[in-house]
Design a protein around this motif. Structure first.
Motif, short mmCIF file in Angstrom:
data_model
loop_
_atom_site.label_atom_id
_atom_site.label_comp_id
_atom_site.label_asym_id
_atom_site.label_seq_id
_atom_site.Cartn_x
_atom_site.Cartn_y
_atom_site.Cartn_z
N LEU A 211 8.38 4.41 -1.39
CA LEU A 211 8.23 4.43 0.46
C LEU A 211 6.70 3.35 0.87
O LEU A 211 6.65 2.20 1.70
CB LEU A 211 8.56 5.21 1.31
CG LEU A 211 9.39 5.52 1.69
CD1 LEU A 211 9.97 6.71 2.48
CD2 LEU A 211 10.73 4.47 1.98
N ILE A 212 5.68 3.83 0.08
CA ILE A 212 4.41 3.22 0.04
C ILE A 212 4.37 1.82 -0.96
O ILE A 212 3.59 0.98 -0.29
CB ILE A 212 2.79 3.92 -0.58
CG1 ILE A 212 3.48 5.80 0.28
CG2 ILE A 212 2.05 3.24 -0.07
CD1 ILE A 212 2.73 6.77 -0.72
N MET A 213 4.68 2.06 -2.08
CA MET A 213 4.66 0.52 -2.47
C MET A 213 5.75 -0.63 -1.58
O MET A 213 5.54 -1.34 -1.80
CB MET A 213 5.29 1.29 -3.86
CG MET A 213 4.74 1.85 -4.63
SD MET A 213 5.73 2.15 -6.52
CE MET A 213 5.12 0.72 -7.20
N ILE A 214 6.09 0.05 -1.33
CA ILE A 214 7.33 -1.13 -0.34
C ILE A 214 7.16 -2.08 0.07
O ILE A 214 6.37 -4.03 -0.47
CB ILE A 214 8.66 -0.87 -0.23
CG1 ILE A 214 9.62 0.18 -0.97
CG2 ILE A 214 9.31 -1.65 0.78
CD1 ILE A 214 10.22 0.44 -0.39
N PRO A 215 5.66 -1.65 1.09
CA PRO A 215 4.66 -2.20 2.22
C PRO A 215 3.91 -3.18 2.04
O PRO A 215 3.49 -4.65 2.15
CB PRO A 215 4.58 -1.58 2.90
CG PRO A 215 4.53 -0.30 3.04
CD PRO A 215 5.76 -0.56 2.02
#
Length: 298
Positions: A211-215
């Motif tokens: 979830l952190i890597m997506i943005p």
């Protein structure tokens, strides 16, 4: 409009929109203010090759911005890429570093049975709050230090125009990061409580890391896509990156960061409630991985 001394504007009249656009193209003026029916303000700012964030921010209301010859020399696109990369990288590194630290400390306390002693002395919710707040303060300190160093660096190198354009986005980035990290910290603590060994921690924290890597990757790949950036600026996990970038390019209205921040605050409150329940019900369960459904029902 041509910016004059003391922040005031030198105004050049034009009989129609076409003439105003030609004045901008010829470089006789920095920007043109023309009527517009496509937005609530009733006017828009026209620039030649790229918008000047400092000039846009001086308007009494945030206007719609139109670029006649977007990115003609590639410098505007490169600058946007660097700014997007900066916001995304700082968010990604800080969130993963301190979030993983929270999860590891929870598992270590379970594995060594220290948590049983702690729970006999203080309430479980107080234990969780201390863990989240302690790591959050460290993360906030790192973000503030990076922001301060960035301001000093831009000032020393004489990048006053870039500094003026980055001022407001950086402030909003810090505010969004504070709420966003609290949300992520609660998730990391809950994920750590589901396992009893350090070797198993990756199985529960990997979804949060994703979830952190997506943005981070999305803002690098789609920083020039208005639709995707608008969506990112309202999604709680990516708002800390998406909204500051939109503020930098001047595509966000004044009320949008406030609305996005409210959505993030409500989301953080809900995640904290769910995360604290999982944490409280899983902390004393040893052995294999605890299922989320079991933790919520316990």
């Amino acid at each position: 409009l041509t910016e004059g001394a003391a922040g005031k504007f030198d105004i050049t009249g034009a009989p129609d929109v076409a003439t105003a656009e030609q004045l901008v193209k010829d470089g006789d003026v920095e920007a043109a203010v023309v009527p517009s029916d496509s937005n609530a303000t009733g006017f828009e700012l026209i620039f030649a090759t790229e918008a000047d964030p400092a000039l846009v921010s001086q308007m009494s209301v945030q206007p719609q911005v139109t670029i006649l010859d977007p990115d003609s020399d590639g410098s505007a696109g490169f600058l946007l890429y660097i700014v997007s990369l900066g916001f995304g990288l700082v968010f990604f590194v800080s969130a993963t570093t301190f979030g993983a630290s929270i999860a590891q400390s929870v598992v270590e306390e379970k594995q060594t049975r220290v948590v049983e002693i702690l729970m006999s002395a203080i309430p479980v919710k107080a234990l969780l709050a201390g863990k989240v707040l302690g790591n959050s303060i460290l993360a906030f300190g790192q973000i503030l230090a990076i922001a301060a160093l960035s301001v000093i660096g831009l000032t020393v190198t004489g990048q006053s125009e870039l500094l003026a354009g980055l001022g407001t986005p950086v402030v909003w980035f810090v505010v969004f990061f504070i709420l966003g990290f609290i949300l992520l910290a609660a998730l990391f603590a809950a994920a750590g409580s589901l396992v009893s060994r350090q070797e198993d921690i990756g199985s529960t924290t990997t979804p949060i890391t994703m979830l952190i890597m997506i943005p981070y990757f999305a803002v690098i790949l789609f920083n020039d896509n208005p639709l995707i950036m608008t969506i990112m600026s309202y999604v709680p996990f990516s708002a800390a990156v998406g909204m500051p970038v939109r503020l930098f390019v001047g595509s966000a209205q004044w009320w949008e960061p406030i609305l996005s921040l409210l959505i993030l605050a409500v989301s953080a409150a809900l995640v904290i409630l769910v995360g604290s329940r999982i944490y409280e019900n899983s902390l004393l369960k040893m052995g294999g991985r605890v299922k989320i459904s079991e933790a919520l029902k316990a």
